[in-house]
Structure formats: structure tokens, C-alpha cells
Design a protein around this motif. Structure first.
Motif, PDB file in Angstrom:
ATOM      1  N   ILE A 611       0.851  -1.191   0.000  1.00  0.00           N
ATOM      2  CA  ILE A 611       0.000   0.000   0.000  1.00  0.00           C
ATOM      3  C   ILE A 611       0.888   1.243   0.000  1.00  0.00           C
ATOM      4  O   ILE A 611       1.870   1.323   0.742  1.00  0.00           O
ATOM      5  CB  ILE A 611      -0.918   0.017   1.238  1.00  0.00           C
ATOM      6  N   SER A 612       0.551   2.197  -0.843  1.00  0.00           N
ATOM      7  CA  SER A 612       1.232   3.484  -0.863  1.00  0.00           C
ATOM      8  C   SER A 612       0.238   4.571  -0.472  1.00  0.00           C
ATOM      9  O   SER A 612      -0.961   4.463  -0.726  1.00  0.00           O
ATOM     10  CB  SER A 612       1.805   3.777  -2.254  1.00  0.00           C
ATOM     11  N   ARG A 613       0.749   5.634   0.136  1.00  0.00           N
ATOM     12  CA  ARG A 613      -0.101   6.735   0.610  1.00  0.00           C
ATOM     13  C   ARG A 613       0.552   8.069   0.266  1.00  0.00           C
ATOM     14  O   ARG A 613       1.762   8.221   0.402  1.00  0.00           O
ATOM     15  CB  ARG A 613      -0.329   6.646   2.118  1.00  0.00           C
ATOM     16  N   GLN A 614      -0.262   9.025  -0.161  1.00  0.00           N
ATOM     17  CA  GLN A 614       0.230  10.365  -0.453  1.00  0.00           C
ATOM     18  C   GLN A 614      -0.670  11.420   0.155  1.00  0.00           C
ATOM     19  O   GLN A 614      -1.898  11.305   0.131  1.00  0.00           O
ATOM     20  CB  GLN A 614       0.303  10.637  -1.957  1.00  0.00           C
ATOM     21  N   VAL A 615      -0.030  12.470   0.686  1.00  0.00           N
ATOM     22  CA  VAL A 615      -0.707  13.696   1.099  1.00  0.00           C
ATOM     23  C   VAL A 615      -0.057  14.830   0.320  1.00  0.00           C
ATOM     24  O   VAL A 615       1.169  14.906   0.218  1.00  0.00           O
ATOM     25  CB  VAL A 615      -0.588  13.938   2.613  1.00  0.00           C
ATOM     26  N   GLU A 616      -0.879  15.724  -0.223  1.00  0.00           N
ATOM     27  CA  GLU A 616      -0.344  16.806  -1.051  1.00  0.00           C
ATOM     28  C   GLU A 616      -1.185  18.063  -0.878  1.00  0.00           C
ATOM     29  O   GLU A 616      -2.409  17.993  -0.768  1.00  0.00           O
ATOM     30  CB  GLU A 616      -0.347  16.392  -2.530  1.00  0.00           C
ATOM     31  N   VAL A 617      -0.527  19.207  -0.837  1.00  0.00           N
ATOM     32  CA  VAL A 617      -1.197  20.503  -0.884  1.00  0.00           C
ATOM     33  C   VAL A 617      -0.496  21.334  -1.950  1.00  0.00           C
ATOM     34  O   VAL A 617       0.695  21.152  -2.210  1.00  0.00           O
ATOM     35  CB  VAL A 617      -1.161  21.239   0.474  1.00  0.00           C
ATOM     36  N   GLY A 618      -1.255  22.230  -2.582  1.00  0.00           N
ATOM     37  CA  GLY A 618      -0.632  22.996  -3.640  1.00  0.00           C
ATOM     38  C   GLY A 618      -1.418  24.218  -4.043  1.00  0.00           C
ATOM     39  O   GLY A 618      -2.516  24.486  -3.530  1.00  0.00           O
ATOM     40  N   ALA A 619      -0.839  24.965  -4.962  1.00  0.00           N
ATOM     41  CA  ALA A 619      -1.465  26.174  -5.490  1.00  0.00           C
ATOM     42  C   ALA A 619      -1.155  26.279  -6.975  1.00  0.00           C
ATOM     43  O   ALA A 619      -0.083  25.851  -7.436  1.00  0.00           O
ATOM     44  CB  ALA A 619      -0.952  27.412  -4.757  1.00  0.00           C
ATOM     45  N   LYS A 620      -2.107  26.862  -7.714  1.00  0.00           N
ATOM     46  CA  LYS A 620      -1.935  27.059  -9.150  1.00  0.00           C
ATOM     47  C   LYS A 620      -2.351  28.485  -9.493  1.00  0.00           C
ATOM     48  O   LYS A 620      -3.451  28.903  -9.143  1.00  0.00           O
ATOM     49  CB  LYS A 620      -2.782  26.056  -9.933  1.00  0.00           C
ATOM     50  N   TYR A 621      -1.461  29.178 -10.183  1.00  0.00           N
ATOM     51  CA  TYR A 621      -1.728  30.565 -10.555  1.00  0.00           C
ATOM     52  C   TYR A 621      -1.716  30.681 -12.070  1.00  0.00           C
ATOM     53  O   TYR A 621      -0.710  30.381 -12.724  1.00  0.00           O
ATOM     54  CB  TYR A 621      -0.684  31.494  -9.953  1.00  0.00           C
ATOM     55  N   ASP A 622      -2.844  31.091 -12.629  1.00  0.00           N
ATOM     56  CA  ASP A 622      -2.997  31.244 -14.076  1.00  0.00           C
ATOM     57  C   ASP A 622      -3.044  32.731 -14.403  1.00  0.00           C
ATOM     58  O   ASP A 622      -4.072  33.392 -14.240  1.00  0.00           O
ATOM     59  CB  ASP A 622      -4.282  30.538 -14.533  1.00  0.00           C
ATOM     60  N   ALA A 623      -1.918  33.260 -14.840  1.00  0.00           N
ATOM     61  CA  ALA A 623      -1.837  34.696 -15.133  1.00  0.00           C
ATOM     62  C   ALA A 623      -2.389  35.030 -16.506  1.00  0.00           C
ATOM     63  O   ALA A 623      -2.506  36.209 -16.841  1.00  0.00           O
ATOM     64  CB  ALA A 623      -0.385  35.158 -15.027  1.00  0.00           C
ATOM     65  N   GLY A 624      -2.715  34.027 -17.285  1.00  0.00           N
ATOM     66  CA  GLY A 624      -3.194  34.258 -18.646  1.00  0.00           C
ATOM     67  C   GLY A 624      -2.149  33.844 -19.648  1.00  0.00           C
ATOM     68  O   GLY A 624      -2.223  32.766 -20.236  1.00  0.00           O
ATOM     69  N   PRO A 625      -1.104  34.641 -19.861  1.00  0.00           N
ATOM     70  CA  PRO A 625      -0.048  34.223 -20.789  1.00  0.00           C
ATOM     71  C   PRO A 625       0.907  33.186 -20.195  1.00  0.00           C
ATOM     72  O   PRO A 625       1.623  32.525 -20.933  1.00  0.00           O
ATOM     73  CB  PRO A 625       0.692  35.526 -21.101  1.00  0.00           C
ATOM     74  N   PHE A 626       0.952  33.064 -18.872  1.00  0.00           N
ATOM     75  CA  PHE A 626       1.798  32.042 -18.261  1.00  0.00           C
ATOM     76  C   PHE A 626       1.145  31.558 -16.975  1.00  0.00           C
ATOM     77  O   PHE A 626       0.258  32.210 -16.414  1.00  0.00           O
ATOM     78  CB  PHE A 626       3.210  32.576 -17.987  1.00  0.00           C
ATOM     79  N   ALA A 627       1.593  30.391 -16.504  1.00  0.00           N
ATOM     80  CA  ALA A 627       1.053  29.802 -15.278  1.00  0.00           C
ATOM     81  C   ALA A 627       2.192  29.290 -14.420  1.00  0.00           C
ATOM     82  O   ALA A 627       3.239  28.869 -14.927  1.00  0.00           O
ATOM     83  CB  ALA A 627       0.073  28.674 -15.601  1.00  0.00           C
ATOM     84  N   VAL A 628       1.974  29.323 -13.103  1.00  0.00           N
ATOM     85  CA  VAL A 628       2.925  28.797 -12.126  1.00  0.00           C
ATOM     86  C   VAL A 628       2.162  27.873 -11.190  1.00  0.00           C
ATOM     87  O   VAL A 628       1.082  28.229 -10.702  1.00  0.00           O
ATOM     88  CB  VAL A 628       3.599  29.928 -11.313  1.00  0.00           C
ATOM     89  N   THR A 629       2.690  26.679 -10.959  1.00  0.00           N
ATOM     90  CA  THR A 629       2.071  25.747 -10.020  1.00  0.00           C
ATOM     91  C   THR A 629       3.093  25.344  -8.966  1.00  0.00           C
ATOM     92  O   THR A 629       4.298  25.272  -9.247  1.00  0.00           O
ATOM     93  CB  THR A 629       1.538  24.486 -10.733  1.00  0.00           C
ATOM     94  N   ALA A 630       2.607  25.081  -7.762  1.00  0.00           N
ATOM     95  CA  ALA A 630       3.472  24.662  -6.657  1.00  0.00           C
ATOM     96  C   ALA A 630       2.780  23.553  -5.891  1.00  0.00           C
ATOM     97  O   ALA A 630       1.549  23.566  -5.735  1.00  0.00           O
ATOM     98  CB  ALA A 630       3.780  25.838  -5.730  1.00  0.00           C
ATOM     99  N   ALA A 631       3.559  22.587  -5.400  1.00  0.00           N
ATOM    100  CA  ALA A 631       2.996  21.460  -4.651  1.00  0.00           C
ATOM    101  C   ALA A 631       3.961  21.039  -3.555  1.00  0.00           C
ATOM    102  O   ALA A 631       5.181  21.011  -3.760  1.00  0.00           O
ATOM    103  CB  ALA A 631       2.703  20.282  -5.578  1.00  0.00           C
TER     104      ALA A 631
END
Length: 807
Positions: A611-631
Motif C-alpha cells: 500500500i502506498s499513501r500520499q498527502v499533497e497541498v498545492g497552489a496554481k496561478y494562471d496569469a493568462g499568458p503564463f502559469a505557475v504551479t506549486a505542490a
């Protein structure tokens, strides 16, 4: 003009056009806005039933039924309601009825593509200069600014969703990225992703990867959502329209994978015929002397272009950068599809063959030998007589049927038959001088796969809460048979290879091993939308059963097992603003047990599921011409290793990978595109035997991976683009004791392409140089959870040239 963000996608019931794309379609440009006449062309009336409710939901539902692309700024529709509609309408008429009294109007921006705008005072419409980006695509995934990444990706049980509405980390690479990178295989394409690394030599028998530090085998790469159909050892990229990479355990959305990958999943989406005819030929060259050609032909035909056919074929052969190594590959994939009012069907049939002479192996290091110097390896250490021959025939049928406006049935079946023949030898360095024994072995493997999935998706409301309920069942069967023989040993050297005689008379026959795998599952999920779908909560669970039987020389093995488990998963996403999404998830799943490698004394032993387990939190920013995601993520699973003394492979403690990912993509400045990111992982071993390795870093897991690619359109030369890419990985340990280590490494690639027209033919010339500094280094120490550890040698400087002509 304010940034345009996608509404939440509702069911895309196909009419006469492709599935609904609610996307970011506009970005600033110097070109004038073009107003299409497609509204007039779409005057055909048809029946629609759109209930009264929020304007956002009504527009989404109508666009889905009409099969058109609609791009909307959520701020325009927030808090507004619609009376709905019932009856027969043309597209323009239906939108006008829904927008009645709202102060908004529809504006065409291309074929089957529209945006929503405020109705101008006095009746005249003034628009800022704008250009269309990805208004028409051949699949249901609109392209993000820059064209290298798609907005939407396939998420198995959850369907296809925009990345801003996905409660986990995911990147979807487009066919444009594949072409411009001149990616021949999946291993070439993943070089753009910091979370993914190749763990086998590019000139080897097979490709293998890690995602977030955990192994991913080609067997675990899905084809349009179905596991086990694609070739086992190498996947050609000319067949791909998109490649979806999901980070973290994905058992809820995709089910149990054949080899138990837990760090993430990859899904290859096949090509489909587009509304515009496709006739394309690409001639290619790769150093040292590989010449090839690829054709891509697509057409739609029949009443209202309901039928489509797409063919991709490849032939490439010649010598590689390594002495006495050559690769000969062939690929042919045919895709057929039907787009009806309520029924959508597709069929894909493929055949691939790959012959490699002198394929490189990973380099094992004996317990009392130091780590070899990669910089001193300048010749191919594989014997000239070694070879790899693979043949794969595969196919799949997928279907969707809209029972009504809120219920869709879907399903797919697939199969593959493969034969593999190898004449190989392991490379295990014995001393500082780089000596190793050449132990020839021929090895055959025959595989048969049958897989199927079926499900139902239902959209409905309970008061102010929207629901998307999914119920899915899956079944996977694979049998394979291994056999072979051993030959007399020879000797060679890593730094100064010695050619040994071609093996002729076997000294020992290997046991014949036959294995059957049967995986079945049943999954249920519900995505609840609250506050006009600004808060999305996904809850689900998957029941999984893993049944494995094996025979050795026709005698039933003792390692067979039959186990099952219910694995819960969940995710939450909050649209804090129209540009910012915050999310969290918890996923767990059952994975097939590891298989002891050929380098261990208990070769082919199958271990129970884990069994494997994951916990994740993150954010996604869509500026229009570019995007940045973090996790920020944490994944736990059992650790496996081969004992350095006894050479017995088996479980040894647990490992925990805690890490941070940051990615960026898009076109932040007009004519300048970025693609890349960084990943940091803290990987720790616990509960190892007698606590011997507790607190140590898991082997083959670098702390840092960094990728950054950039493209620049030269303003003074129309059609000319310069490209560059840098890739970095920090040092890695070879073993759980952390006594042996490979150095950090970096690689730099440069390139250019030039697009122009000659007699109405579009021509694109591409030139890339990979590893421009021609550095030799160990790019990987394998994977800490992998049964096939060993050092992976970097690929020398490689020149790639191609010319594509679109007729």
C-alpha cells in the motif's frame, strides 16, 4: 481586457463538432481582432433542454450540447441567472435567449469558437487588439499560451479537466512540444519535466523512469486511459496527440497499474482526424547516421464529417552516437473515430518493431568496488553481438454514449501481443580498474494483455450543490512467459572494452517461467461543487483485487497470491480568485508486489502487494499568458533492496519522500516561451532490518531536479525561433548504506527552427543539439524502489535535424 479564465466544464455531449472546450483562448497581440462568420454558418436548428439556474451553468451546458468552444471571464457571469431554454434553436439564437437581459453578448472569434463580452452601449462593439490562441484543436484539450502544454488532461475516472480545476499536480504536453523537441520516444519527451527522470540508458534495451523518486515502467503508461496496451520497452512519440503526466499515486483515477508505480502516472492520448485535412511528411537525421521518415495523414468524411481517419507511420534506421550500436525502428498506428449526436466511437490499431544492436546496460557496482568514473567511459562497453528485438501489436476501442443531458456511459477495451528477444550481458564492475565479467544470456519474453473498463457519469444538483458522480469498473489481464539460456563467461573493461566471441553453445538452460496477472477494481467518486463551483470537493474509493499465479517449468509456484483492498481518496480545490486555485489531496492504493531482478539470486520471485499513501497541498496561478504551479507532497511505501552480501532481493523497511515541486509554463512575453521547474525531495529510510539504515537517504533519489527550457522568436526574422534548455540533478546514493555516491550533473541543449511557406506548403526546419558540451556523467543510480538498480550513463552529444512539409 481582463484575463479570461475557464468556467467549470460540464458534460461535453458531442453534436456535429468536437467536444466542448471552455478555455483561455485570448492573449494580447499586435494583430487585429478577426470576426468569423461561423455564427451564420451554424444556423442549423436542433433541440436543446437547458434548465433555469445560474448563468454560468446554463452557458456551460448549452455550449456542451452545441459542441462549440466558449471562453468566459467568470467575473462577467458571477451572480447572474438565466431562465434557461427548451425547444429547437440555432447556436446564435440559443445563446441570445440564455443571455436575454444579462447585459452580455456573444462574439465569434474563429470557427466554432466564441467569447462572452459586455453588450456595448449604443450598440457598437469596440474590442482591443487580440489574437486567438488554440481556438481550434484536434482533441478536447485547448492549448495553453505558448502551445507546449494543454489546459486539460485525461484523469481516468474523473474524465477530462482543466488544470486549474484539478486537485493534484498534473502537466499535459502537446504534440507541438513533441515535434519541436524532436522527441522520438517517451524518454526524450520527459526531459522537460523536473519531476520525471529516465533511469535507463537512451541506447539501452528499454526505457524506464522515476516520478517523484519512484519507478515508473512502460507497462504502467496508459493509452487513452487503458493500461498495458502500449509497447513494453519503448514508446514512440509520433503516435501521441498529448502526453498527460500525473504526479503522485493515481489508483483512484486510473486503477492499479501492472507494475505498481506509485510516484505518478503517464497517459498517452492518440491522434484523431481534425476538421482540417492533414497531410504531413517529416524527414529526420540523428547522429551518428540515423535517417528516417514519418508520415501523418488525417481526413474527415461522411455526412457532417462524422467519420475520421488518422494514420501515422515511421521508419528510422542507422548508427547511433555509440560505436557498433544501431537502432532500426518502425511504427504504424491507425486511428478511426465517429462523432454522432450522442454516440462517440474510436478505434486505434498499432504495430511497432524495434531492433537494437549493442544496447547499453545499466552498470552495477560490486560491493567492494568504487564508483567508476563516467568521464573516462568514451566507448560502448556493450558487446557487438548483443542485441534486442521487440515486436508489439496493440489495439483499443473506446466509446461514449449520452443517455440524456445529464448521464453518459463510457467504456473501452484493449489488447496487446508482444514478442521480445534479447542476447545480452550484465555489466557489474569488480574493481577500480573497471573490469567486469561478460556473462552472455539470451532471453525471450512473450506477453499477452487484455484490458477493459466501463463506467457511468452523472451530473445533477441538490439545491445549490452540483454533483458529478462517477462509477467505474476495470479489469486487467496479462500473461507472460520468460525463457532463455546462459553461455560461457568472458572478460571486458568499462574503460577499454574487449570484444568476446559470439555466444554459440549454451552452458545452462534457464527455467521457463509463466505468470498470470489479474487485476480488477470498482471505483465510485463524487465531485461536489459549492458556491457556484468555486469550491470543488472530490470524494471517492476504489476496491481493488490483485491475483497473481506463476509456474516454473510447469510447476505451480509458491509465491502466488490473491489479495484485495478498498482504498479511499479525496481532493479539495478552492478557486480563491479567478486566477488562483488552492488544493489538497489524500490518495492511497494497492500496488502489485515487486519482482526480484535478474541480478539477484531469487530472480523472478514475486512479492505480495503493498500500500502506498500520499498527502499533497498545492497552489496554481494562471496569469493568462503564463502559469505557475506549486505542490508540497509526502509519499510513503515499503522499501526494497538487494542485499549486498547474499544478493537476495526483498523488502527492507519503509521509505518516505517529502518534497516540493514548482513548475512554470506559457508565454510570459510575446515571442518568449518558458517550460520547466524545480523539484526538491527529502527521502528517508525507516524501519530497516536491525535499524541498519534508518535515517539514511533512499538511494537513487537526488535532492534537487531542475529543468528550464526557453524559446525566443527572433523579431527581425519572421518564422525563426531559437531554443535552449538546461537540466540539472544533484548527487545520488547507490545503496541504502549511503557509502557510494554519484556526482551531480547538468546538461545543456540548444536548437533552432524556421517555419516558412513555399507554394502554399508549410515547411518547418528544426535543428537541436542535445548535451552540447558532450559531457559524460552518471545520470541516474536507478531507483530506490526498483528491482533493477544500476548506473545510467549519459548520452553523448547528439545532433537532431528534421524537415516537416505540410501539404
Amino acid at each position: 481586457m481582463s484575463a479570461v479564465a475557464p468556467l467549470r466544464l460540464r458534460p461535453a455531449f458531442a453534436g456535429r463538432r468536437p467536444l466542448l472546450n471552455l478555455s483561455l483562448m485570448l492573449s494580447l497581440s499586435a494583430s487585429p481582432f478577426f470576426i468569423s462568420s461561423s455564427l451564420a454558418e451554424e444556423a442549423t436548428r436542433r433541440s436543446y433542454q437547458v434548465p433555469a439556474g445560474s448563468l454560468s451553468a446554463a452557458l456551460t451546458r448549452f455550449a456542451g450540447l452545441a459542441g462549440v468552444n466558449l471562453s468566459v471571464d467568470p467575473a462577467l457571469v458571477s451572480g447572474r441567472n438565466s431562465a434557461g431554454l427548451s425547444g429547437e434553436f440555432a447556436v446564435e439564437e440559443g445563446f441570445a435567449r440564455l443571455l436575454s437581459g444579462s447585459g452580455l453578448q456573444l462574439q465569434a472569434v474563429g470557427e466554432q469558437a466564441y467569447i462572452l463580452m459586455p453588450a456595448p452601449e449604443g450598440g457598437s462593439l469596440q474590442l482591443a487588439p487580440t489574437s486567438i490562441v488554440g481556438a481550434t484543436v484536434s482533441t478536447d484539450s485547448p492549448v495553453y499560451a505558448g502551445g507546449q502544454v494543454a489546459r486539460r488532461g485525461s484523469q481516468g475516472l474523473l474524465g477530462s479537466r482543466d488544470f486549474m480545476e484539478t486537485p493534484f499536480s498534473m502537466t499535459t504536453y502537446t504534440s507541438t512540444a513533441v515535434k519541436n523537441q524532436q522527441a522520438r520516444t517517451l524518454g526524450d519527451l520527459i526531459a522537460s519535466d523536473p519531476s520525471v527522470r529516465a533511469t535507463n540508458p537512451a541506447g539501452g534495451r528499454f526505457e524506464q523512469f522515476t516520478i517523484r523518486g519512484f519507478s515508473l515502467f512502460n507497462s504502467d503508461v496508459a493509452y487513452n486511459g487503458l493500461y498495458g496496451i502500449l509497447p513494453t520497452y519503448t514508446i514512440d512519440m509520433e503516435m501521441a496527440e498529448r502526453v498527460d503526466i500525473v504526479k503522485g499515486p493515481s489508483q483512484l483515477i486510473n486503477g492499479i497499474s501492472p507494475r505498481g508505480s506509485v510516484g505518478g502516472g503517464i497517459n498517452v492520448v492518440p491522434k484523431r482526424a481534425t476538421d482540417k485535412p492533414i497531410t504531413s511528411f517529416t524527414g529526420s537525421y540523428a547522429s551518428n547516421n540515423q535517417l528516417g521518415g514519418a508520415v501523418d495523414v488525417g481526413r474527415r468524411f461522411g455526412e457532417e464529417d462524422k467519420f475520421g481517419i488518422r494514420f501515422n507511420g515511421v521508419k528510422q534506421a542507422g548508427d547511433t552516437e555509440w560505436d557498433h550500436q544501431s537502432v532500426d525502428r518502425e511504427m504504424a498506428v491507425l486511428g478511426l473515430d465517429f462523432r454522432g449526436e450522442r454516440l462517440r466511437l474510436s478505434t486505434d490499431i498499432g504495430r511497432t518493431e524495434r531492433n537494437t544492436d549493442a544496447p547499453q546496460e545499466r552498470v552495477q557496482v560490486a560491493a567492494d568496488a568504487p564508483v567508476p568514473h563516467a568521464s573516462d567511459v568514451d566507448r560502448n562497453y556493450a558487446q557487438p553481438w548483443s542485441k534486442a528485438r521487440t515486436k508489439d501489436t496493440f489495439g483499443a476501442v473506446n466509446a461514449e454514449f449520452d443517455v440524456n443531458d445529464s448521464v453518459m456511459l463510457y467504456g473501452g477495451v484493449g489488447a496487446r501481443k508482444s514478442t521480445h528477444e534479447f542476447l545480452r550481458h550484465a555489466v557489474s564492475v569488480l574493481n577500480e580498474a573497471g573490469d567486469f565479467r561478460v556473462q552472455p544470456r539470451d532471453f525471450t519474453r512473450d506477453e499477452n494483455v487484455r484490458t477493459a473498463s466501463a463506467g457511468v457519469r452523472n451530473w445533477f444538483h441538490t439545491g445549490p450543490v452540483s454533483h458529478e458522480v462517477n462509477l467505474s469498473a476495470s479489469y486487467f489481464y496479462m500473461d507472460f512467459e520468460n525463457g532463455g539460456a546462459r553461455y560461457a563467461n568472458g572478460s571486458s573493461n568499462l574503460y577499454d572494452p574487449v570484444q568476446t566471441p559470439t555466444p554459440s553453445n549454451p552452458t545452462r538452460q534457464d527455467d521457463k517461467v509463466y505468470t498470470e496477472n489479474r487485476f480488477s477494481g470498482l471505483a465510485l467518486s463524487d465531485t461536489l461543487g459549492l458556491f457556484e463551483d468555486r469550491l470543488l470537493l472530490t470524494l471517492g474509493a476504489r476496491w481493488q483485487r490483485v491475483k497473481v499465479d506463476d509456474w516454473t517449468n510447469n510447476a505451480k509456484g509458491e509465491t502466488a497470491y490473491d489479495e484485495e483492498k478498498v482504498s479511499p481518496s479525496g481532493g479539495i480545490l478552492f478557486k480563491a480568485t479567478d486566477k488562483l486555485s488552492l488544493y489538497a489531496n489524500y490518495m492511497e492504493g494497492l500496488s502489485q508486489g515487486k519482482i526480484a531482478p535478474s541480478t539477484s539470486v531469487n530472480e523472478d520471485e514475486i512479492f505480495p502487494p503493498f500500500i502506498s499513501r500520499q498527502v499533497e497541498v498545492g497552489a496554481k496561478y494562471d496569469a493568462g499568458p503564463f502559469a505557475v504551479t506549486a505542490a508540497l507532497f509526502r509519499i510513503k511505501q515499503p522499501a526494497y533492496a538487494t542485499d549486498a552480501t547474499t544478493r537476495v532481493f526483498g523488502p527492507n523497511g519503509k521509505r518516505e519522500n517529502t518534497g516540493v515541486e514548482l513548475s512554470v509554463f506559457g508565454e510570459p512575453l510575446k515571442g518568449t516561451r518558458l517550460l520547466g521547474g524545480v523539484m526538491y525531495i527529502d527521502s528517508e529510510l525507516t524501519q530497516t532490518t536491525n535499524g541498519a539504515f534508518d535515517g539514511n537517504r533512499a538511494p537513487a533519489t537526488p535532492k534537487y531536479n531542475v529543468n528550464l527550457g526557453a524559446e525566443w522568436d527572433v523579431p527581425t526574422v519572421q518564422g525563426l525561433t531559437l531554443t535552449s534548455r538546461g537540466i540539472y540533478s544533484s548527487s545520488q546514493y547507490l545503496d541504502q548504506s549511503n557509502t557510494k555516491q554519484i556526482d551531480s550533473w547538468e546538461r545543456f541543449d540548444v536548437g533552432a527552427r524556421y517555419a516558412f511557406k513555399v507554394d502554399e506548403k508549410h515547411i518547418t526546419l528544426r535543428a537541436n543539439i542535445e548535451n552540447v558540451a558532450d559531457k559524460r556523467y552518471w545520470s541516474s543510480a536507478g531507483a530506490s524502489d526498483d528491482s533493477e538498480a544500476g548506473l545510467t550513463l549519459s548520452t553523448p552529444r547528439t545532433y537532431l535535424l528534421s524537415a516537416t512539409v505540410d501539404f
